[in-house]
Structures are given as structure tokens and as C-alpha cells.
Motif scaffolding. Structure first.
Motif, PDB file in Angstrom:
ATOM      1  N   ILE A 173       0.782  -1.315  -0.046  1.00  0.00           N
ATOM      2  CA  ILE A 173       0.062  -0.146  -0.005  1.00  0.00           C
ATOM      3  C   ILE A 173       0.928   1.375   0.065  1.00  0.00           C
ATOM      4  CG2 ILE A 173      -1.774   1.339   1.241  1.00  0.00           C
ATOM      5  CD1 ILE A 173      -3.012  -1.226   2.379  1.00  0.00           C
ATOM      6  N   PHE A 174       0.816   2.140  -1.141  1.00  0.00           N
ATOM      7  CA  PHE A 174       1.450   3.411  -1.262  1.00  0.00           C
ATOM      8  C   PHE A 174       0.618   4.413  -0.939  1.00  0.00           C
ATOM      9  CE2 PHE A 174       3.671   0.274  -4.132  1.00  0.00           C
ATOM     10  CZ  PHE A 174       4.960   0.104  -3.503  1.00  0.00           C
ATOM     11  N   ARG A 197      -9.068  -0.339  -4.724  1.00  0.00           N
ATOM     12  CA  ARG A 197      -8.004  -0.928  -5.534  1.00  0.00           C
ATOM     13  C   ARG A 197      -7.650   0.179  -6.421  1.00  0.00           C
ATOM     14  NH1 ARG A 197      -7.274  -6.614  -7.518  1.00  0.00           N
ATOM     15  NH2 ARG A 197      -8.573  -6.957  -5.640  1.00  0.00           N
ATOM     16  N   GLY A 198      -8.591   1.054  -6.905  1.00  0.00           N
ATOM     17  CA  GLY A 198      -8.447   2.197  -7.722  1.00  0.00           C
ATOM     18  C   GLY A 198      -7.471   3.219  -7.306  1.00  0.00           C
ATOM     19  N   LYS A 255       0.135   3.998  -6.794  1.00  0.00           N
ATOM     20  CA  LYS A 255       1.345   3.499  -7.432  1.00  0.00           C
ATOM     21  C   LYS A 255       1.929   3.856  -8.762  1.00  0.00           C
ATOM     22  CE  LYS A 255       2.969  -1.355  -8.685  1.00  0.00           C
ATOM     23  NZ  LYS A 255       2.812  -2.602  -8.713  1.00  0.00           N
ATOM     24  N   ASN A 256       0.931   4.539  -9.454  1.00  0.00           N
ATOM     25  CA  ASN A 256       1.217   5.062 -10.546  1.00  0.00           C
ATOM     26  C   ASN A 256       2.120   6.401 -10.549  1.00  0.00           C
ATOM     27  OD1 ASN A 256       0.540   7.391 -12.902  1.00  0.00           O
ATOM     28  ND2 ASN A 256       0.258   5.409 -13.767  1.00  0.00           N
ATOM     29  N   ASP A 298       9.397   8.167  -9.513  1.00  0.00           N
ATOM     30  CA  ASP A 298      10.904   7.551  -9.541  1.00  0.00           C
ATOM     31  C   ASP A 298      11.263   7.860 -10.832  1.00  0.00           C
ATOM     32  OD1 ASP A 298      10.805   6.434  -7.087  1.00  0.00           O
ATOM     33  OD2 ASP A 298      10.010   4.408  -7.652  1.00  0.00           O
ATOM     34  N   LYS A 299      10.607   7.783 -12.162  1.00  0.00           N
ATOM     35  CA  LYS A 299      10.994   8.093 -13.283  1.00  0.00           C
ATOM     36  C   LYS A 299      11.578   9.249 -13.456  1.00  0.00           C
ATOM     37  CE  LYS A 299       9.483   6.336 -17.392  1.00  0.00           C
ATOM     38  NZ  LYS A 299       8.409   6.165 -18.343  1.00  0.00           N
ATOM     39  N   LEU A 300      10.833  10.431 -13.112  1.00  0.00           N
ATOM     40  CA  LEU A 300      11.692  11.851 -12.933  1.00  0.00           C
ATOM     41  C   LEU A 300      12.581  11.897 -12.188  1.00  0.00           C
ATOM     42  CD1 LEU A 300       7.866  13.599 -12.665  1.00  0.00           C
ATOM     43  CD2 LEU A 300       9.396  13.487 -14.690  1.00  0.00           C
TER      44      LEU A 300
END
Length: 66
Positions: free
Chosen positions: A5-6, A21-22, A28-29, A35-37
């Protein structure tokens, strides 16, 4: 089954039983985008501006990339 769970908001408002869940999927997205940035060299301040999130939230997200 183990579910990570984030949480991307102040933990004082967290009610584990009410996280859908959504919501987990959206969180998470956001973490993956942060992380990508970071991978591309953006600072937490720049990431907060780009994603329109409070800086405190971005700083709470630990990165696996760095």
C-alpha cells in the motif's frame, strides 16, 4: 497474497479499510512517475511542480532508482 500500500497523502488521514483498489493503483502510478522523473534528474521541487503535488508528498516517496 501480499499487497503493498503506497500512500501519497498525509498518513493522519489514512484509513486502510477504505482505500479502494483504484486508489492504490493511482498512488502506485504516481510513485512510478516520481521515480522516473528522479531517474531523469529532476529535483523533488521540480517533480512536485510538474505533477502538481505538494512538495512534502514527493519527499515522502522513497525512490528505488536512487
Amino acid at each position: 497474497m501480499v499487497i503493498d500500500i503506497f500512500v501519497l497523502y498525509d498518513i493522519s488521514f489514512l484509513n486502510i479499510g477504505s482505500i479502494s483498489r483504484g486508489k492504490r493503483s493511482k498512488d502506485k502510478n504516481k510513485i512510478e512517475r516520481i521515480d522516473k522523473l528522479r531517474y531523469f534528474g529532476l529535483s523533488d521541487e521540480q517533480i512536485a511542480e510538474v505533477l502538481e503535488l505538494p512538495l512534502e508528498i514527493v519527499k515522502k516517496v522513497e525512490s528505488d532508482v536512487i
